[in-house]
Design a protein around this motif. Structure first.
Motif, PDB file in Angstrom:
ATOM      1  N   SER A   1      84.960   3.498 112.191  1.00 16.14           N
ATOM      2  CA  SER A   1      84.257   2.532 111.347  1.00 16.14           C
ATOM      3  C   SER A   1      83.293   3.253 110.429  1.00 16.14           C
ATOM      4  CB  SER A   1      83.514   1.535 112.205  1.00 16.14           C
ATOM      5  OG  SER A   1      82.466   2.180 112.867  1.00 16.14           O
ATOM      6  N   THR A   2      82.986   2.641 109.328  1.00 19.26           N
ATOM      7  CA  THR A   2      82.040   3.213 108.372  1.00 19.26           C
ATOM      8  C   THR A   2      80.842   2.291 108.288  1.00 19.26           C
ATOM      9  OG1 THR A   2      84.010   3.809 107.168  1.00 19.26           O
ATOM     10  CG2 THR A   2      81.902   4.218 106.086  1.00 19.26           C
ATOM     11  N   THR A   3      79.656   2.847 108.305  1.00 20.45           N
ATOM     12  CA  THR A   3      78.452   2.034 108.198  1.00 20.45           C
ATOM     13  C   THR A   3      77.939   2.113 106.771  1.00 20.45           C
ATOM     14  OG1 THR A   3      77.928   2.499 110.471  1.00 20.45           O
ATOM     15  CG2 THR A   3      76.139   1.699 109.088  1.00 20.45           C
ATOM     16  N   ILE A   4      77.818   0.959 106.147  1.00 17.51           N
ATOM     17  CA  ILE A   4      77.307   0.916 104.783  1.00 17.51           C
ATOM     18  C   ILE A   4      75.975   0.205 104.785  1.00 17.51           C
ATOM     19  CG2 ILE A   4      77.767   0.191 102.421  1.00 17.51           C
ATOM     20  CD1 ILE A   4      80.687   0.027 103.134  1.00 17.51           C
ATOM     21  N   ASP A   5      74.985   0.785 104.146  1.00 22.14           N
ATOM     22  CA  ASP A   5      73.664   0.185 104.082  1.00 22.14           C
ATOM     23  C   ASP A   5      73.574  -0.611 102.795  1.00 22.14           C
ATOM     24  OD1 ASP A   5      71.086   1.834 105.762  1.00 22.14           O
ATOM     25  OD2 ASP A   5      71.073  -0.198 105.040  1.00 22.14           O
ATOM     26  N   VAL A   6      73.618  -1.939 102.922  1.00 23.19           N
ATOM     27  CA  VAL A   6      73.623  -2.791 101.735  1.00 23.19           C
ATOM     28  C   VAL A   6      72.334  -3.586 101.711  1.00 23.19           C
ATOM     29  CG1 VAL A   6      74.978  -4.435 100.425  1.00 23.19           C
ATOM     30  CG2 VAL A   6      76.080  -3.047 102.177  1.00 23.19           C
TER      31      VAL A   6
END
Lengths: 200, 200
Positions: free
Chosen positions: A2-7
Motif C-alpha cells: 500500500s502507498t500512504t499519501i498525505d492529502v
C-alpha cells in the motif's frame, strides 16, 4: 502492498466529488482526532506527575539523615544516604530522570498540537524506554537495601538498622515508594505512546 | 489538518493513468518491505538471545550454593541463594521473563509473515515494556546485594561475605551479568518494535 499519501483535508473533499461522496462543509471534526488529542493531553499530565514523584523521591532520599543521641558498640552516631552507594546512585538517577522528564515536556506539547506527527512520538517512546530502565534499576536497588535495613539477614549476619534509625528508615522507604510511582507512570506513558503510534 | 489515505498499490497505478504516469507492471518490490522484514527477523533472533540470557541467569542463580569445610563465629556452613529473599525474587522473576519470551515467539513469527499487522506489534511492545520492568527490577535488586556481598558496608557494620564464599559470589555475579544482557536486549526489542509501528 500500500502507498500512504498525505492529502490536506480540503483536497480530500474535492476528490470525493468524483466518487459521488461529498463531505458536508463545517462538519464536526472526526472522532479519531478527539481521542488522540485526549491521549496527548493525558500524556502531558502523566509527565507532570512523574516529574513530581521522581524529584520528590530524589529530594526525600537526599535529605534523609539521622543523628542518634547515643553511641553503641556497633553503630555510629549518624545514618545518612551517602553511607550507601546504592542510595547515592538512587539520588543521581532520580534527579537525572526528573531532568529528562522536564526536557521532554516540549515534545509532549508538540504531540498535542500536531496530532499526526510521528517523529516526536517515536523520539519520546525510545527515550522513555531508556529512562524507564534507569528509574526501575535505581528504585529496585534501593528497595533491596531498604528491605535489608528493615529486616537484616540472618545467614550473612547483617543486622537490621531500622531499630536504631527509625526516622532515617521512614525517609528512605518513602523515597522508594515515590520512585515506584514514577516507574508505573513511565510504563503508562510508553503504552499510551505505542497506542498513538499504531494509529498513524 | 491532513488526512492519511491508505491506497493499495494497484489502485494507485490505475489512478495515475489519468495523470499521465503509469507504473511498469512486474516492477521489483519496494525496498520498504525489505528492511521491515529484516527488522522482524532481527526481533526474532534477539528474542532467542534474551531467552538464553534470562533462563541462564535464573539457572545460574538457582544452582549457586557453597558449603564451607570449616565453621567460624560469624558465618554458617552454607551459603545459598535462598538465604536472600532478593535472590529468590531474582530466580522467580527471571524464570517468569524467560517463560514470557518463549510464549512471545509465535507473535514474533506472525510479524515476520504479515509485515503490516499492527496488532501483534502493539501487543508485543506493551508486554515487552511490562516484562522489561520486571527484569530490570530483579537484576538491579540482585546487583545491590551482590555489591554488598563483595564490599560490605562500613557504616551499618555489614561485613563482606565474599572473602568466605568465593565460588558463591562468582555464581551470583555471573547471574547478574546475564540478567543485564537480557535487559539490554529487551530495550532493543522495544525500540525496534516502535520503529516498525511508526511506519504502518
Amino acid at each position: 502492498m500500500s502507498t500512504t499519501i498525505d492529502v490536506p483535508a480540503e483536497t480530500t473533499s474535492k476528490n470525493n466529488i468524483g466518487n459521488g461522496i461529498r463531505k458536508v462543509p463545517g462538519a464536526p471534526p472526526r472522532p479519531e482526532g478527539g481521542w488522540k488529542k485526549g491521549l496527548a493531553i493525558i500524556d502531558f499530565v502523566l509527565r507532570l506527575g512523574a516529574i513530581a514523584s521522581a524529584l520528590g523521591a530524589a529530594a526525600t532520599m537526599a535529605t534523609s539523615d539521622e543523628t542518634l543521641p547515643f553511641f553503641t558498640q556497633f553503630f555510629q552516631f549518624e545514618a545518612s544516604y551517602d553511607s550507601f552507594s546504592t542510595f547515592q546512585y538512587f539520588v543521581i538517577a532520580m534527579a537525572f530522570v526528573g531532568g529528562y522528564l522536564v526536557l521532554s515536556l516540549p515534545f509532549s506539547i508538540v504531540t498535542i498540537i500536531r496530532l499526526h506527527a510521528a517523529g516526536p512520538r517515536l523520539f519520546l517512546i525510545i527515550l522513555d524506554t531508556v529512562f524507564l530502565t534507569i528509574a526501575t534499576s535505581s528504585a529496585a536497588a534501593a528497595t533491596a537495601i531498604v528491605y535489608l535495613a528493615h529486616n537484616g539477614n540472618q545467614d550473612s549476619n547483617w543486622l537490621a538498622i531500622c531499630n536504631q534509625f527509625g526516622d532515617f528508615c521512614q525517609a528512605i522507604s518513602g523515597a522508594v515508594v515515590a520512585s515506584f510511582v514514577a516507574v508505573v507512570l513511565f510504563v503508562l506513558l510508553i503504552v499510551m505512546c505505542a497506542v498513538a503510534l499504531r494509529n498513524h
